[in-house]
Design an enzyme around this catalytic site. Structure first.
Site, PDB file in Angstrom:
ATOM      1  N   CYS A  40      13.466  10.391   7.477  1.00 13.37           N
ATOM      2  CA  CYS A  40      13.475  10.136   8.890  1.00 13.37           C
ATOM      3  C   CYS A  40      14.655  10.550   9.932  1.00 13.37           C
ATOM      4  O   CYS A  40      14.233  10.650  10.819  1.00 13.37           O
ATOM      5  CB  CYS A  40      12.951   9.114   9.126  1.00 13.37           C
ATOM      6  SG  CYS A  40      13.882   7.727   7.748  1.00 13.37           S
ATOM      7  N   GLU A  73       8.910   0.976  10.925  1.00 11.82           N
ATOM      8  CA  GLU A  73      10.272   1.810  11.048  1.00 11.82           C
ATOM      9  C   GLU A  73       9.564   3.687  11.340  1.00 11.82           C
ATOM     10  O   GLU A  73       9.029   3.524  10.726  1.00 11.82           O
ATOM     11  CB  GLU A  73      11.022   1.553   9.882  1.00 11.82           C
ATOM     12  CG  GLU A  73      11.370   0.761   9.347  1.00 11.82           C
ATOM     13  CD  GLU A  73      12.664   0.230   9.227  1.00 11.82           C
ATOM     14  OE1 GLU A  73      13.036   1.203  10.326  1.00 11.82           O
ATOM     15  OE2 GLU A  73      12.484  -1.328   9.998  1.00 11.82           O
ATOM     16  N   GLY A  96       6.290   4.388   8.610  1.00 12.58           N
ATOM     17  CA  GLY A  96       5.573   6.190   8.422  1.00 12.58           C
ATOM     18  C   GLY A  96       6.144   6.640  10.097  1.00 12.58           C
ATOM     19  O   GLY A  96       6.595   6.591  10.628  1.00 12.58           O
ATOM     20  N   SER A  97       4.986   7.402  10.122  1.00  6.88           N
ATOM     21  CA  SER A  97       4.639   7.912  11.152  1.00  6.88           C
ATOM     22  C   SER A  97       4.518   7.390  12.678  1.00  6.88           C
ATOM     23  O   SER A  97       4.045   5.771  12.785  1.00  6.88           O
ATOM     24  CB  SER A  97       3.807   9.480  11.283  1.00  6.88           C
ATOM     25  OG  SER A  97       2.650   8.768  11.398  1.00  6.88           O
ATOM     26  N   THR A  98       5.087   7.650  13.446  1.00  3.49           N
ATOM     27  CA  THR A  98       4.642   7.095  14.979  1.00  3.49           C
ATOM     28  C   THR A  98       3.503   7.414  15.271  1.00  3.49           C
ATOM     29  O   THR A  98       3.070   5.791  15.937  1.00  3.49           O
ATOM     30  CB  THR A  98       5.720   7.792  16.282  1.00  3.49           C
ATOM     31  OG1 THR A  98       7.047   7.003  15.704  1.00  3.49           O
ATOM     32  CG2 THR A  98       5.746   6.609  17.381  1.00  3.49           C
ATOM     33  N   VAL A 136       0.488   6.748  13.151  1.00  2.00           N
ATOM     34  CA  VAL A 136       0.513   5.935  12.360  1.00  2.00           C
ATOM     35  C   VAL A 136       0.632   3.877  13.127  1.00  2.00           C
ATOM     36  O   VAL A 136       0.505   3.037  12.951  1.00  2.00           O
ATOM     37  CB  VAL A 136       0.083   6.301  11.676  1.00  2.00           C
ATOM     38  CG1 VAL A 136      -0.513   4.294  10.391  1.00  2.00           C
ATOM     39  CG2 VAL A 136      -0.732   7.390  10.549  1.00  2.00           C
ATOM     40  N   GLY A 137       1.867   4.158  13.591  1.00  2.00           N
ATOM     41  CA  GLY A 137       2.466   2.973  13.222  1.00  2.00           C
ATOM     42  C   GLY A 137       1.967   2.466  15.037  1.00  2.00           C
ATOM     43  O   GLY A 137       1.759   1.194  15.070  1.00  2.00           O
ATOM     44  N   GLU A 167       8.804  15.952  15.535  1.00  2.00           N
ATOM     45  CA  GLU A 167       9.459  15.420  14.204  1.00  2.00           C
ATOM     46  C   GLU A 167       8.876  16.205  12.623  1.00  2.00           C
ATOM     47  O   GLU A 167       8.140  16.361  12.976  1.00  2.00           O
ATOM     48  CB  GLU A 167       9.390  14.589  13.801  1.00  2.00           C
ATOM     49  CG  GLU A 167       9.457  14.287  12.075  1.00  2.00           C
ATOM     50  CD  GLU A 167       9.542  12.350  11.961  1.00  2.00           C
ATOM     51  OE1 GLU A 167       8.147  12.007  11.926  1.00  2.00           O
ATOM     52  OE2 GLU A 167      10.436  11.827  11.552  1.00  2.00           O
ATOM     53  N   LYS A 196       1.313  -0.618   0.031  1.00  2.00           N
ATOM     54  CA  LYS A 196       0.073  -0.286  -0.290  1.00  2.00           C
ATOM     55  C   LYS A 196       1.202   1.115   0.157  1.00  2.00           C
ATOM     56  O   LYS A 196       1.579   1.162   0.801  1.00  2.00           O
ATOM     57  CB  LYS A 196      -0.863  -0.429   1.448  1.00  2.00           C
ATOM     58  CG  LYS A 196      -2.094   0.777   0.983  1.00  2.00           C
ATOM     59  CD  LYS A 196      -2.086   2.139   0.955  1.00  2.00           C
ATOM     60  CE  LYS A 196      -2.297   3.042   2.258  1.00  2.00           C
ATOM     61  NZ  LYS A 196      -1.662   4.391   1.255  1.00  2.00           N
TER      62      LYS A 196
HETATM   63  P1  NAP Z   1       2.441   8.325   7.639  1.00  2.00           P
HETATM   64  O1  NAP Z   1       1.418   9.950   7.636  1.00  2.00           O
HETATM   65  O2  NAP Z   1       1.905   7.684   8.884  1.00  2.00           O
HETATM   66  O3  NAP Z   1       1.354   7.532   6.318  1.00  2.00           O
HETATM   67  C1  NAP Z   1       2.818   5.677   6.138  1.00  2.00           C
HETATM   68  C2  NAP Z   1       1.812   5.414   5.705  1.00  2.00           C
HETATM   69  O4  NAP Z   1       0.573   4.425   6.301  1.00  2.00           O
HETATM   70  C3  NAP Z   1       0.809   5.921   3.773  1.00  2.00           C
HETATM   71  O5  NAP Z   1       0.495   4.852   3.393  1.00  2.00           O
HETATM   72  C4  NAP Z   1      -1.175   5.901   5.033  1.00  2.00           C
HETATM   73  O6  NAP Z   1      -1.418   6.039   3.973  1.00  2.00           O
HETATM   74  C5  NAP Z   1      -0.599   4.651   6.060  1.00  2.00           C
HETATM   75  N1  NAP Z   1      -1.982   5.252   6.579  1.00  2.00           N
HETATM   76  C6  NAP Z   1      -2.217   5.749   7.184  1.00  2.00           C
HETATM   77  N2  NAP Z   1      -3.308   5.839   8.438  1.00  2.00           N
HETATM   78  C7  NAP Z   1      -3.609   4.322   8.353  1.00  2.00           C
HETATM   79  C8  NAP Z   1      -3.907   3.365   9.223  1.00  2.00           C
HETATM   80  N3  NAP Z   1      -4.523   4.222   9.861  1.00  2.00           N
HETATM   81  N4  NAP Z   1      -3.602   2.514   8.889  1.00  2.00           N
HETATM   82  C9  NAP Z   1      -2.863   1.749   8.227  1.00  2.00           C
HETATM   83  N5  NAP Z   1      -2.139   3.098   6.980  1.00  2.00           N
HETATM   84  C10 NAP Z   1      -2.006   4.010   7.270  1.00  2.00           C
HETATM   85  O7  NAP Z   1       3.546   8.707   7.248  1.00  2.00           O
HETATM   86  P2  NAP Z   1       4.027  10.270   6.313  1.00  2.00           P
HETATM   87  O8  NAP Z   1       3.359  10.802   6.444  1.00  2.00           O
HETATM   88  O9  NAP Z   1       3.332   9.047   4.679  1.00  2.00           O
HETATM   89  O10 NAP Z   1       5.401   9.523   6.111  1.00  2.00           O
HETATM   90  C11 NAP Z   1       6.384  10.100   6.895  1.00  2.00           C
HETATM   91  C12 NAP Z   1       6.793   9.605   8.570  1.00  2.00           C
HETATM   92  O11 NAP Z   1       7.063   8.483   7.954  1.00  2.00           O
HETATM   93  C13 NAP Z   1       7.133  10.635   9.125  1.00  2.00           C
HETATM   94  O12 NAP Z   1       6.855  10.481  10.452  1.00  2.00           O
HETATM   95  C14 NAP Z   1       8.502   9.348   8.561  1.00  2.00           C
HETATM   96  O13 NAP Z   1       9.525   9.668  10.018  1.00  2.00           O
HETATM   97  C15 NAP Z   1       8.466   8.155   8.409  1.00  2.00           C
HETATM   98  N6  NAP Z   1       9.684   7.402   7.850  1.00  2.00           N
HETATM   99  C16 NAP Z   1       9.979   6.882   8.854  1.00  2.00           C
HETATM  100  C17 NAP Z   1      11.119   5.940   8.426  1.00  2.00           C
HETATM  101  C18 NAP Z   1      11.960   5.265   8.764  1.00  2.00           C
HETATM  102  O14 NAP Z   1      12.773   4.162   8.203  1.00  2.00           O
HETATM  103  N7  NAP Z   1      11.698   5.220   9.402  1.00  2.00           N
HETATM  104  C19 NAP Z   1      11.085   6.113   6.440  1.00  2.00           C
HETATM  105  C20 NAP Z   1      10.597   7.313   5.837  1.00  2.00           C
HETATM  106  C21 NAP Z   1       9.707   7.764   6.556  1.00  2.00           C
HETATM  107  P3  NAP Z   1      -1.964   7.457   3.027  1.00  2.00           P
HETATM  108  O15 NAP Z   1      -1.106   7.780   2.016  1.00  2.00           O
HETATM  109  O16 NAP Z   1      -3.227   7.643   3.215  1.00  2.00           O
HETATM  110  O17 NAP Z   1      -1.470   8.668   4.390  1.00  2.00           O
END
Ligand code: NAP
Ligand code: MG
Length: 499
Positions: free
Chosen positions: A300, A266, A243-245, A247-248, A397, A190
């Site tokens: 990230c 992650e 993704g974000s903490t 949503v994690g 962040e 996804k």
């Molecule tokens: P996000 O809002 O957490 O979204 C990540 C993914 O999760 C997207 O595909 C999102 O879909 C999906 N999602 C949202 N709500 C969900 C739910 N309730 N259930 C299941 N999946 C859901 O993060 P982002 O804004 O895309 O990315 C930025 C974040 O990612 C930052 O916090 C960054 O630090 C982190 N990140 C971490 C790493 C690492 O390796 N540690 C690498 C890159 C990024 P949608 O597209 O609809 O939002």
């Protein structure tokens, strides 16, 4: 600051070939027939309408992946054969570096020069690394205390759901898909709603390379619907999430409330860079600038908490301000540009709100702080000084080009401040003193420590978080473990008792 959004002289609009869901080897419309818009962050204009997958589409994709896992040849073929197919996929991706990089630049505002030189070639190399690992996955021979013989089998975990973010669309896709393919898993990806295009492109390359239908499915759509359906699905064995903490946490909750599927996370970060008095100031300034502003701060592991020792602090502040002002913001297709637009309007407004908050919290705006140009989502490289540990700009962040500069006196103070965060993804240390470097790197609670370098990723270097930055490693041989489970097999040696 004005911004030229014409993409430089050589810009031509990339062709968008794939906008449907990829399920069981076919591009299909969503069951509902709905689509969503993906936009160009240079202008906010719509690039394409993409199929909007929801629960029913996730059900179809999981069914295809389940069937491919339970009855298909992918988990049953030799690792060597899987590796050959993955090598072929890497070759195909290599032949399409330019096209895939263009999709990520258009969809996510990423610099095309870097996409062509780093992101996509990096994904090619990562695929080759795991292709090489596919026939080297094996268990152990066990030494039992009685007359039995025993061994372990490392078996693919089953159907994997990969949920990925938008900041490195192709890189994240292959971070997840490559080790999962190597182990013999089948999967549903996804992608993030902001950047769905490259994942669909790469899915059809996988089919061309010989990955059997149903092994790799891509369902584009929203997190709250498609993402949530995947993480709560009873027939998914593992979710690998980046993704974000926030949503994690939801993903883990969904796993707990459904079938107790395995989860690896992650997550976000707020990484410190500690610069000691003995560091070369010019090098430190360049490194800090890259640590914070690279990929418009949408990384990230961005180093956005910059701690500088008092002896060089004033010189550092003067030089970093000059460097930030000379950083070129503009169209990501223009090779002269160093920073493109933030990924979308939501992210753009979030970053500007944090800049306002920093001012209200009492930090001093050294440079930047405003949007660039009138259209698109460009933001000036921004630096705050006089930042206090407890301020939200030092704790949250921001995921944008915003640096918090702080001064320290002693090594003990630097370690304490660097650890004063709920995150633990990465840290940088700049010093010529090996004892200082060793002491700091062992004292910081973070998954990766870069000494006198930053963003030094490599295929063989495990990457992942401590604390609320998550758990489970991407990259390196450790990543294979996320997609494997260990089975123990025990049998009496000939003639020995059965109990
Ligand atoms: P996000 O809002 O957490 O979204 C990540 C993914 O999760 C997207 O595909 C999102 O879909 C999906 N999602 C949202 N709500 C969900 C739910 N309730 N259930 C299941 N999946 C859901 O993060 P982002 O804004 O895309 O990315 C930025 C974040 O990612 C930052 O916090 C960054 O630090 C982190 N990140 C971490 C790493 C690492 O390796 N540690 C690498 C890159 C990024 P949608 O597209 O609809 O939002
Ligand atoms: Mg987009």
């Amino acid at each position: 600051m004005a911004v030229d959004c014409n993409g430089g002289e050589s810009f031509k609009m990339p062709e968008i070939k794939f906008t449907k869901l990829f399920i069981n080897g076919q591009f299909v419309d969503s069951v509902s027939g709905k689509t969503f818009e993906t936009r160009d962050p240079r202008t906010g204009d719509v690039i394409a309408n993409v199929a909007e997958g929801d629960k029913e589409d996730i059900d179809l994709a999981v069914r295809a992946a389940r069937n491919a896992f339970d009855h298909g040849k992918w988990p049953r073929m030799s690792g060597f054969e899987r590796g050959r197919i993955m090598m072929k996929l890497a070759d195909l991706l290599e032949q399409h570096i330019e096209e895939v990089a263009e999709l990520d630049s258009l969809d996510g505002g990423k610099l095309l020069t870097l996409g062509k030189a780093m992101d996509i070639p990096g994904a090619v190399n990562l695929l080759r690394y795991y292709a090489g690992a596919a026939d080297k996955i094996h268990g152990e021979t066990l030494k039992l205390s009685r007359e039995y013989q025993g061994y372990t089998l490392k078996e693919p975990i089953g159907v994997v759901g990969h949920i990925i973010p938008w900041n490195y669309p192709t890189t994240m896709f292959f971070f997840k898909v490559s080790p999962a393919l190597a182990t013999g898993c089948t999967m549903v990806v996804k992608p993030a709603e902001q950047t769905p295009l490259s994942a669909l492109f790469c899915a059809q390359l996988a089919k061309k390379a010989g990955v059997p239908d149903g092994v790799l499915n891509v369902v584009t759509g929203f997190g709250a619907t498609a993402g949530a359906a995947l993480s709560s699905h009873m027939d998914v064995d593992k979710i690998s999430f980046t993704g974000s903490t926030e949503v994690g946490r939801l993903v883990m909750e969904a796993a707990a409330k459904s079938n107790l599927k395995h989860v690896s996370l992650e997550l976000g970060g707020k990484s410190p860079v500690i610069i000691f008095d003995d560091a070369d100031v010019d090098m430190a300034v360049d490194l800090a600038r890259i640590a914070t502003f690279f990929n418009k701060g949408e990384i990230c592991v961005s180093g956005t908490r910059i701690y500088v020792q008092e002896g060089i602090y004033d010189e550092f502040v003067k030089k970093i301000a000059e460097k930030a002002k000379s950083w070129v913001v503009g169209d990501p297709f223009d090779p002269k540009v160093q920073q493109g637009p933030q990924v979308d309007k939501v992210q753009f407004e979030k970053v500007l709100n944090y800049i306002d908050l920093g001012k209200r919290e009492g930090a001093t705006l050294l440079t930047g702080g405003k949007r660039c140009g009138e259209k698109g989502y460009y933001i000036e490289p921004t630096i705050f000084t006089d930042v206090k540990e407890e301020m939200r700009i030092a704790q949250d962040e921001i995921f944008g080009p915003v640096m918090s500069l702080m001064k320290f006196k002693t090594i003990e103070e630097a370690i304490e401040k660097a650890n004063n965060t709920r995150y633990g993804l990465a840290a940088g240390v700049l010093t010529k003193d090996i004892n200082t470097a060793n002491r700091v790197s062992r004292s910081i609670r973070a998954g990766t420590i870069w000494i006198n370098c930053y963003f030094a990723f490599d295929n063989d270097v495990p990457f992942g978080g401590y604390k609320m930055s998550g758990f489970g490693k991407d990259m390196g041989m450790h990543a294979l473990d996320k997609y494997l489970q260990v089975k123990s097999v025990v049998t009496p040696i000939y003639g020995s008792p059965w109990l």
